[in-house]
Design a protein around this motif. Structure first.
Motif, short mmCIF file in Angstrom:
data_model
loop_
_atom_site.label_atom_id
_atom_site.label_comp_id
_atom_site.label_asym_id
_atom_site.label_seq_id
_atom_site.Cartn_x
_atom_site.Cartn_y
_atom_site.Cartn_z
N GLY A 1 77.63 45.59 -26.49
CA GLY A 1 77.75 46.81 -27.03
C GLY A 1 77.48 48.00 -26.14
N ASP A 2 76.19 47.54 -25.49
CA ASP A 2 75.82 48.77 -24.51
C ASP A 2 76.97 48.93 -23.46
OD1 ASP A 2 73.29 48.91 -25.54
OD2 ASP A 2 72.58 47.20 -24.35
N LEU A 3 77.60 47.74 -22.76
CA LEU A 3 78.92 48.10 -21.95
C LEU A 3 79.84 48.89 -22.63
CD1 LEU A 3 80.31 47.10 -19.55
CD2 LEU A 3 81.28 45.36 -20.96
N THR A 4 80.24 48.50 -23.75
CA THR A 4 81.30 49.58 -24.53
C THR A 4 80.77 50.82 -24.57
OG1 THR A 4 81.95 47.64 -25.91
CG2 THR A 4 82.65 49.77 -26.43
N PHE A 5 79.41 51.23 -25.11
CA PHE A 5 78.79 52.49 -25.16
C PHE A 5 78.96 53.22 -23.85
CE2 PHE A 5 75.08 55.07 -25.24
CZ PHE A 5 75.60 56.32 -26.17
N LEU A 6 78.38 52.47 -22.99
CA LEU A 6 78.17 53.09 -21.73
C LEU A 6 79.56 53.47 -20.70
CD1 LEU A 6 75.00 51.10 -20.07
CD2 LEU A 6 75.04 53.47 -20.97
N ALA A 7 80.22 52.42 -20.82
CA ALA A 7 81.61 52.72 -20.33
C ALA A 7 82.23 53.98 -20.84
CB ALA A 7 82.40 51.54 -20.32
N GLY A 8 82.35 53.81 -22.17
CA GLY A 8 82.98 54.79 -22.99
C GLY A 8 82.28 56.03 -22.84
N SER A 9 80.90 56.18 -22.82
CA SER A 9 80.34 57.45 -22.32
C SER A 9 80.63 58.04 -21.15
CB SER A 9 78.82 57.21 -22.66
OG SER A 9 78.31 56.95 -23.89
N ALA B 1 79.49 46.89 -15.53
CA ALA B 1 79.55 45.66 -16.05
C ALA B 1 79.02 44.65 -15.26
CB ALA B 1 81.33 45.59 -15.13
N TRP B 2 78.37 45.07 -13.66
CA TRP B 2 77.37 43.95 -13.25
C TRP B 2 76.31 43.97 -13.95
CZ3 TRP B 2 76.50 40.08 -10.61
CH2 TRP B 2 75.10 40.07 -10.09
N ARG B 3 75.62 45.10 -14.40
CA ARG B 3 74.53 44.98 -15.10
C ARG B 3 74.68 44.22 -16.41
NH1 ARG B 3 70.51 48.90 -14.15
NH2 ARG B 3 69.43 47.83 -16.06
N THR B 4 75.71 44.15 -16.94
CA THR B 4 75.99 43.56 -18.24
C THR B 4 76.20 42.12 -18.06
OG1 THR B 4 77.31 45.40 -19.09
CG2 THR B 4 77.51 43.18 -20.25
N VAL B 5 77.06 41.44 -16.87
CA VAL B 5 76.88 40.36 -16.70
C VAL B 5 75.51 39.58 -16.01
CG1 VAL B 5 77.85 38.61 -14.77
CG2 VAL B 5 79.30 40.33 -15.91
N HIS B 6 74.75 40.52 -15.69
CA HIS B 6 73.40 40.13 -15.35
C HIS B 6 72.69 40.11 -16.53
CE1 HIS B 6 69.50 40.55 -12.90
NE2 HIS B 6 70.25 40.01 -12.06
N GLY B 7 73.03 40.42 -17.51
CA GLY B 7 72.08 40.31 -18.77
C GLY B 7 71.15 41.52 -19.12
N TYR C 1 81.79 52.16 -13.49
CA TYR C 1 82.19 51.07 -14.28
C TYR C 1 81.83 49.74 -13.70
CZ TYR C 1 85.23 49.02 -17.81
OH TYR C 1 85.88 48.20 -19.01
N ALA C 2 82.05 49.65 -12.56
CA ALA C 2 81.70 48.31 -12.00
C ALA C 2 80.43 48.08 -11.87
CB ALA C 2 82.26 48.15 -10.44
N TYR C 3 79.49 49.06 -11.98
CA TYR C 3 78.15 48.97 -11.90
C TYR C 3 77.58 48.54 -13.21
CZ TYR C 3 73.10 50.48 -12.15
OH TYR C 3 71.79 50.41 -12.31
#
Length: 630
Positions: free
Chosen positions: A321-329, A310-316, A306-308
Motif C-alpha cells: 500500500g505504501d508503494l502504491t501511495f508513494l509511487a502515485g504521490s 520499489a527497492w525499499r518495498t522489496v527490502h521490507g 520509482y526505483a528507490y
C-alpha cells in the motif's frame, strides 16, 4: 480602391525578429500586471470569484485523500488475504462482517470520486460565467477609455497597433484567470502530496525539483518568443484583417468585381498569411523539440525515485500500500509541479500580453477640460476669433493651417470654400477642439477656447463631416445618435428628419423609422449615398446646438438637392452661428460671408458679389464651375 493598393502595394516584409523581444527582466516585471488583473476579476463578481476559489480549495484536497484511501484499500485487501478471511467464500466473509472495513473504504473512495466530478463541473460553470462577465466588462472599459482619447491618437499607426493588441486581450485573457486559480488549486494539492512524501523520503522532493527546472526554463523561454512573435506581427495582422474585410465586404463588392481585384487581394492575403504561418511553424518546431528533450529529464527523475521506492518495498521498509501511495504521490507530484512550473512561465507570458491592455489604458488624452473650466455662454454673444492660428498634423512636414486670423460672429452664416487640402476641415476640427492649435489661440466670447468645459463645448456644436458614419442601426437611431440623451424622443427625431428632408426617405422604408438600414444585418435595407447623407444631416438637427457646421456632407447630392438642403439649413439656423463647407460655389451664395482658403491660409473674404467683383481665385473657380453647367 486606391486605399487597397496603397495598403498592400509592397511585398510583406517580415518584421525584425529582435523587435519586441522581452528581456528576462521585462518578463519578471510583467508580473506586476497580475494584481490589477485579479482586482478587476474580483470587482467583476465577488460572489462568483469566492465560489470558484472555495470549490477549487476543496477539490485540491481530494487527490491526496483518494490516493491515501487507495493505499488503505490495498493494505486491507492484503491483510484479508494473509489472514485467510476469504477462504470460506465471499458470502461467509460478508455475513461475518470481515469485509465491512474494505466495503467502507471502497464506498468512501466512490463518494470522493463523485464529489470531485461534481466540484469540477461547478468550477467550470463559475469560470465560464465569470469569464464572460469579465470579457464584457473589459470590452466596455476599452470602449469608454478609447472615447476619451484625442483624435490625434487614433490617427497614429502605432496607437492603432496598440489598440488592436488591447482589443485582442479583452477577448483572450480570461484563460489567464482559470490558469491562476487552477495553479492556486495545484499548490494546495502539491503541499498535501509533499507532506506525505516528507514522512517517507524527503530527498525525493529535492530530486523532483532539480529534474523539473530545465523544463521550466525552456517553457519560459519559448513563451517569451511567442509574445515577441505576436508583438512583431501586429501591423501585419491588422493588414490581414483589412484584406479579409476588403475582399468580402458589401462596401467594397462593386469595385472588387468591376476591377477584378479578388485575385489581387487573395494573393496578397496568401503571401502575408503564409509568411506569418511560416514564422509560427518555425517557433512551434523548436518548441516541440526542446520541450520533449527537457521533459525527458523530468521523466528520468521520476523513474529514479520509482526505483528507490520499489527497492525499499522489496527490502521490507514499505508495504504494498505504501508503494502504491508513494509511487502515485510522486507521479502526481511530478505532474503537478511540472504543470505548475510550466503554468508559471505561461502566466508570465500572458502577463506580458496584459501589458498591451494596461499600457493602452495608461494613455492619457492631452485635450481635456482644465480644472474649474467655464461653461459655454448661453447665448454666445460675440462669437469666435482665431488669432494667428497655426496647426500641423503629427509627423507632417507641411502646415495644415498657418497665420490664420478669422472672426466668426455670433449668429453669422459663414461659408468656407477652397480646393482639397486648403485647410477647411482642419479649421472646423480646431473649432470643435478635436485638436488644439500649435500656434496662436482661438477665443470664444473673448476667452480662450481651452478655458471652457470640453463636453459642454462639443454639446454646443452640431457638426456633420463629409465622412460621416453609417450606423447599421434603425433609421431612428441613426438620427438619434446626434443627441444620445434624446434617443427615445420620437417626436424630436421626426422633426429633425423633416428639417433635413430625410422624412421622405424614411417614409419609403418598409419599417419606417424602425427599419434597420445598411446591409450588414439580414433585415437591413441599404440606402443610396444621397439618402444616407440626408439621414446624417438630420443628426445635426437633433442637437440643440448654438453652432451648426456642415462639412461637405452633401457631396453625393446633385446640385439642386444640395442647394435645397443648404437653403433649408440657412432658414432653420436662425440665431445660430453657422459654417457651411462645399466645393459647389453656387450653393454657398446665401452665406453672410464667404472665406476663400488656399494652402492653409485665408486668401480672401467677402460676400459672393464682393468676391466676384474682386476677381481672383473665387471668381476663377466660380466661372469654371458655372461653365460646366452651361
Amino acid at each position: 480602391m486606391s486605399t487597397v493598393a496603397s495598403a498592400t502595394a509592397h511585398s510583406p516584409k517580415p518584421p525584425d525578429p529582435r523587435a519586441g523581444r522581452p528581456s528576462f527582466r521585462e518578463r519578471i516585471d510583467a508580473l506586476r500586471n497580475l494584481p490589477p488583473f485579479l482586482r478587476e476579476v474580483w470587482r467583476t463578481s465577488r460572489p462568483l470569484t469566492l465560489a470558484t476559489l472555495t470549490l477549487r480549495l476543496v477539490r485540491a484536497l481530494l487527490p491526496v485523500a483518494m490516493l491515501y484511501i487507495g493505499k488503505l484499500i490495498i493494505d486491507e485487501a492484503i491483510r484479508l488475504v494473509g489472514a485467510g478471511a476469504v477462504d470460506g467464500g465471499f458470502g461467509e466473509a460478508w455475513r461475518g462482517g470481515q469485509l465491512d472495513p474494505l466495503a467502507l473504504l471502497l464506498a468512501v473512495e466512490f463518494g470522493l470520486a463523485i464529489l470531485s466530478d461534481l466540484l469540477g463541473r461547478l468550477v467550470a460553470y463559475c469560470d465560464q460565467v465569470l469569464s464572460e462577465m469579465f470579457t464584457n466588462a473589459a470590452s466596455m472599459r476599452l470602449m469608454e477609455h478609447a472615447a476619451t482619447l484625442d483624435l490625434e491618437d487614433f490617427e497614429d499607426p502605432e496607437l492603432q497597433d496598440r489598440l488592436d493588441r488591447a482589443r485582442r486581450q479583452t477577448m483572450g485573457r480570461m484563460n489567464l484567470m482559470g490558469q491562476l486559480f487552477g495553479q492556486a488549486q495545484d499548490v494546495v494539492t502539491i503541499v498535501s502530496f509533499a507532506a506525505g512524501l516528507l514522512v517517507y523520503a524527503p530527498w525525493l522532493i529535492l530530486l523532483l525539483g532539480v529534474a523539473l527546472v530545465p523544463a521550466f526554463v525552456g517553457e519560459s523561454h519559448f513563451n517569451a518568443l511567442n509574445y515577441s512573435l505576436n508583438f512583431q506581427w501586429t501591423a501585419e495582422r491588422r493588414q490581414l484583417e483589412y484584406l479579409r474585410q476588403t475582399g468580402a465586404s458589401v462596401d467594397t463588392a462593386k469595385e472588387v468585381k468591376i476591377f477584378g481585384l479578388h485575385r489581387f487581394l487573395v494573393e496578397r492575403f496568401r503571401t502575408l498569411s503564409q509568411a506569418f504561418l511560416a514564422a509560427n511553424r518555425r517557433l512551434a518546431k523548436r518548441r516541440a523539440f526542446w520541450g520533449t528533450l527537457l521533459a525527458a529529464l523530468g521523466t528520468l527523475g521520476y523513474y529514479v525515485a520509482y526505483a528507490y521506492i520499489a527497492w525499499r518495498t522489496v527490502h521490507g521498509d514499505f508495504s504494498i500500500g505504501d508503494l502504491t501511495f508513494l509511487a502515485g504521490s510522486f507521479r502526481r507530484l511530478r505532474q503537478l509541479l511540472e504543470g505548475l512550473l510550466v503554468g508559471l512561465s505561461q502566466v508570465a507570458g500572458q502577463a506580458m500580453f496584459l501589458d498591451d491592455l494596461y499600457s493602452f489604458f495608461d494613455i492619457e488624452p492631452e485635450i481635456v477640460s482644465r480644472p474649474g473650466a467655464a461653461m459655454v455662454p448661453r447665448p454666445i454673444r460675440t462669437g469666435f476669433v482665431f488669432e494667428d492660428v497655426g496647426f500641423r498634423y503629427p509627423d507632417a512636414s507641411r502646415w495644415a493651417l498657418r497665420h490664420v486670423d478669422l472672426e466668426l460672429r455670433a449668429g453669422e452664416v459663414l461659408a468656407l470654400v477652397g480646393e482639397n487640402g486648403a485647410g477647411k476641415t482642419t479649421l472646423v476640427k480646431l473649432l470643435a477642439r478635436l485638436y488644439d492649435p500649435d500656434e496662436g489661440r482661438i477665443l470664444l466670447d473673448g476667452r480662450d477656447l481651452r478655458d471652457y468645459d470640453l463636453d459642454d463645448l462639443r454639446a454646443n456644436i452640431g457638426v456633420i463631416f463629409q465622412d460621416f458614419v453609417r450606423f447599421h442601426m434603425t433609421a431612428a437611431e441613426n438620427i438619434g445618435v446626434g443627441q444620445v440623451d434624446a434617443m427615445g424622443d420620437r417626436g424630436r427625431i421626426e422633426a429633425a428628419a423633416r428639417r433635413a428632408m430625410a422624412d421622405e426617405v424614411i417614409a419609403a422604408l418598409p419599417g419606417g423609422y424602425d427599419q434597420v438600414i445598411g446591409r450588414r444585418f439580414r433585415t437591413g435595407v441599404d440606402l443610396s449615398g444621397g439618402q444616407w447623407q440626408k439621414i446624417a444631416i438630420a443628426r445635426a438637427y437633433m442637437r440643440d446646438a448654438q453652432v451648426m457646421i456642415l462639412d461637405e456632407p452633401t457631396a453625393a447630392l446633385d446640385a439642386r438637392s444640395e442647394y435645397e438642403v443648404f437653403q433649408r439649413f440657412r432658414e432653420l439656423s436662425d440665431q445660430r452661428t453657422t459654417i457651411l463647407i462645399s466645393h459647389r460655389f453656387s450653393s454657398v451664395r446665401m452665406a453672410d460671408r464667404i472665406l476663400v482658403m488656399a494652402e492653409g491660409r485665408i486668401e480672401a473674404s467677402g460676400t459672393h458679389d464682393e468676391l466676384m467683383a474682386a476677381g481672383g481665385r473665387y471668381a476663377e473657380l466660380f466661372e469654371l464651375q458655372a461653365a460646366g453647367y452651361r
